[in-house]
Scaffold this motif. Structure first.
Motif, mmCIF file in Angstrom:
data_model
loop_
_atom_site.group_PDB
_atom_site.id
_atom_site.type_symbol
_atom_site.label_atom_id
_atom_site.label_comp_id
_atom_site.label_asym_id
_atom_site.label_seq_id
_atom_site.Cartn_x
_atom_site.Cartn_y
_atom_site.Cartn_z
ATOM 1 N N ASP A 1 -24.915 1.147 -8.104
ATOM 2 C CA ASP A 1 -24.871 2.606 -7.553
ATOM 3 C C ASP A 1 -24.228 3.549 -8.319
ATOM 4 O O ASP A 1 -23.085 3.559 -8.599
ATOM 5 N N SER A 2 -25.052 4.619 -8.627
ATOM 6 C CA SER A 2 -24.495 5.697 -9.872
ATOM 7 C C SER A 2 -23.569 6.496 -9.104
ATOM 8 O O SER A 2 -22.745 6.820 -10.052
ATOM 9 N N GLN A 3 -23.582 6.713 -8.014
ATOM 10 C CA GLN A 3 -22.630 7.591 -7.498
ATOM 11 C C GLN A 3 -21.360 6.834 -7.250
ATOM 12 O O GLN A 3 -20.275 7.522 -7.472
ATOM 13 N N LEU A 4 -21.380 5.498 -6.840
ATOM 14 C CA LEU A 4 -20.174 4.934 -7.067
ATOM 15 C C LEU A 4 -19.409 4.834 -8.028
ATOM 16 O O LEU A 4 -18.229 4.877 -8.163
ATOM 17 N N GLN A 5 -20.183 4.767 -9.233
ATOM 18 C CA GLN A 5 -19.777 4.360 -10.492
ATOM 19 C C GLN A 5 -19.061 5.840 -10.991
ATOM 20 O O GLN A 5 -18.192 5.913 -11.502
ATOM 21 N N MET B 1 -15.997 15.720 -4.570
ATOM 22 C CA MET B 1 -17.314 15.070 -4.697
ATOM 23 C C MET B 1 -17.976 14.606 -3.393
ATOM 24 O O MET B 1 -19.058 14.895 -2.995
ATOM 25 N N LEU B 2 -17.223 14.294 -2.683
ATOM 26 C CA LEU B 2 -17.488 13.736 -1.307
ATOM 27 C C LEU B 2 -18.007 15.050 -0.683
ATOM 28 O O LEU B 2 -18.969 14.990 0.252
ATOM 29 N N ALA C 1 -24.599 10.554 6.202
ATOM 30 C CA ALA C 1 -24.609 9.180 6.289
ATOM 31 C C ALA C 1 -24.011 8.742 4.652
ATOM 32 O O ALA C 1 -23.392 7.716 4.683
ATOM 33 N N GLU C 2 -24.547 9.434 3.785
ATOM 34 C CA GLU C 2 -24.248 8.993 2.242
ATOM 35 C C GLU C 2 -22.542 9.217 2.066
ATOM 36 O O GLU C 2 -22.028 8.437 1.282
ATOM 37 N N ARG C 3 -22.080 10.236 2.672
ATOM 38 C CA ARG C 3 -20.707 10.887 2.600
ATOM 39 C C ARG C 3 -19.975 9.742 3.257
ATOM 40 O O ARG C 3 -18.757 9.133 2.815
ATOM 41 N N HIS C 4 -20.502 9.143 4.235
ATOM 42 C CA HIS C 4 -19.549 8.105 5.167
ATOM 43 C C HIS C 4 -19.642 6.848 4.329
ATOM 44 O O HIS C 4 -18.569 5.963 4.379
ATOM 45 N N ARG C 5 -20.787 6.554 3.813
ATOM 46 C CA ARG C 5 -20.866 5.180 3.001
ATOM 47 C C ARG C 5 -19.941 5.065 1.962
ATOM 48 O O ARG C 5 -19.175 4.257 1.700
ATOM 49 N N LEU C 6 -19.858 6.331 1.256
ATOM 50 C CA LEU C 6 -18.944 6.443 0.002
ATOM 51 C C LEU C 6 -17.452 6.513 0.368
ATOM 52 O O LEU C 6 -16.846 5.792 -0.173
ATOM 53 N N ALA C 7 -17.302 7.172 1.637
ATOM 54 C CA ALA C 7 -15.722 6.918 1.899
ATOM 55 C C ALA C 7 -15.455 5.612 2.450
ATOM 56 O O ALA C 7 -14.243 5.210 1.981
ATOM 57 N N TRP D 1 -16.340 2.895 0.798
ATOM 58 C CA TRP D 1 -16.518 2.152 -0.370
ATOM 59 C C TRP D 1 -14.923 2.511 -0.821
ATOM 60 O O TRP D 1 -14.232 1.713 -1.136
ATOM 61 N N LEU D 2 -14.709 3.927 -0.739
ATOM 62 C CA LEU D 2 -13.338 4.342 -1.519
ATOM 63 C C LEU D 2 -12.240 3.878 -0.653
ATOM 64 O O LEU D 2 -11.271 3.615 -1.363
ATOM 65 N N ALA D 3 -12.308 3.883 0.347
ATOM 66 C CA ALA D 3 -11.250 3.343 1.249
ATOM 67 C C ALA D 3 -10.812 2.013 0.805
ATOM 68 O O ALA D 3 -9.547 1.543 0.756
ATOM 69 N N GLY D 4 -11.776 1.155 0.876
ATOM 70 C CA GLY D 4 -11.408 -0.220 0.379
ATOM 71 C C GLY D 4 -11.031 -0.291 -0.824
ATOM 72 O O GLY D 4 -10.378 -1.098 -1.455
ATOM 73 N N PHE D 5 -11.500 0.554 -2.036
ATOM 74 C CA PHE D 5 -11.225 0.641 -3.180
ATOM 75 C C PHE D 5 -9.847 1.082 -3.672
ATOM 76 O O PHE D 5 -8.777 0.504 -4.368
ATOM 77 N N TRP D 6 -9.198 2.192 -2.658
ATOM 78 C CA TRP D 6 -8.019 2.608 -2.826
ATOM 79 C C TRP D 6 -6.871 1.799 -2.062
ATOM 80 O O TRP D 6 -5.768 1.766 -2.509
ATOM 81 N N ARG D 7 -7.377 0.976 -1.118
ATOM 82 C CA ARG D 7 -6.390 0.136 -0.213
ATOM 83 C C ARG D 7 -5.492 -0.412 -1.179
ATOM 84 O O ARG D 7 -5.639 -1.279 -2.066
ATOM 85 N N GLY D 8 -4.167 -0.143 -1.174
ATOM 86 C CA GLY D 8 -2.975 -0.709 -1.701
ATOM 87 C C GLY D 8 -2.747 -0.271 -3.239
ATOM 88 O O GLY D 8 -1.883 -0.755 -3.849
ATOM 89 N N GLY D 9 -3.635 0.492 -3.833
ATOM 90 C CA GLY D 9 -3.557 0.945 -5.180
ATOM 91 C C GLY D 9 -3.254 2.280 -5.559
ATOM 92 O O GLY D 9 -3.329 2.692 -6.522
ATOM 93 N N VAL D 10 -3.001 3.001 -4.384
ATOM 94 C CA VAL D 10 -2.683 4.513 -4.533
ATOM 95 C C VAL D 10 -1.114 4.793 -4.954
ATOM 96 O O VAL D 10 -0.417 4.271 -3.963
ATOM 97 N N MET D 11 -0.763 5.283 -5.935
ATOM 98 C CA MET D 11 0.668 5.318 -6.217
ATOM 99 C C MET D 11 1.393 6.808 -5.325
ATOM 100 O O MET D 11 2.393 6.564 -4.734
#
Length: 79
Positions: free
Chosen positions: A8-12, A25-26, A33-39, A41-51
């Motif tokens: 997925d180029s947008q996710l990358q 960007m969002l 629908a695309e905004r919600h899908r990316l959001a 994914w980002l929520a899972g990506f960010w979980r526990g890793g945001v300083m």
């Protein structure tokens, strides 16, 4: 065929951005629908890793995103 986020180029593009830029960007994605899908994914990506959780939460809350998107993103902004 199962979904592969590496294809997925947008996710990358969005995954490497600082949170304020990712949120901007969002905001620019016209498809809700695309905004919600990316959001989601980002929520899972960010979980526990945001300083800077406080700064990230403030950025999301002050964004022009719809409430559902903000709620999804907030789920990734946890310790």
């Amino acid at each position: 065929m199962p979904y592969n986020p590496h294809d997925d180029s947008q996710l990358q593009k969005i995954a490497i951005l600082p949170i304020p830029e990712a949120v901007k960007m969002l905001e620019e994605i016209p498809s809700e629908a695309e905004r919600h899908r990316l959001a989601a994914w980002l929520a899972g990506f960010w979980r526990g890793g945001v300083m800077d959780l406080q700064g990230a939460r403030k950025c999301v809350a002050g964004s022009a995103l719809d409430d559902q998107c903000k709620k999804v993103l907030a789920q990734g902004l946890v310790d």
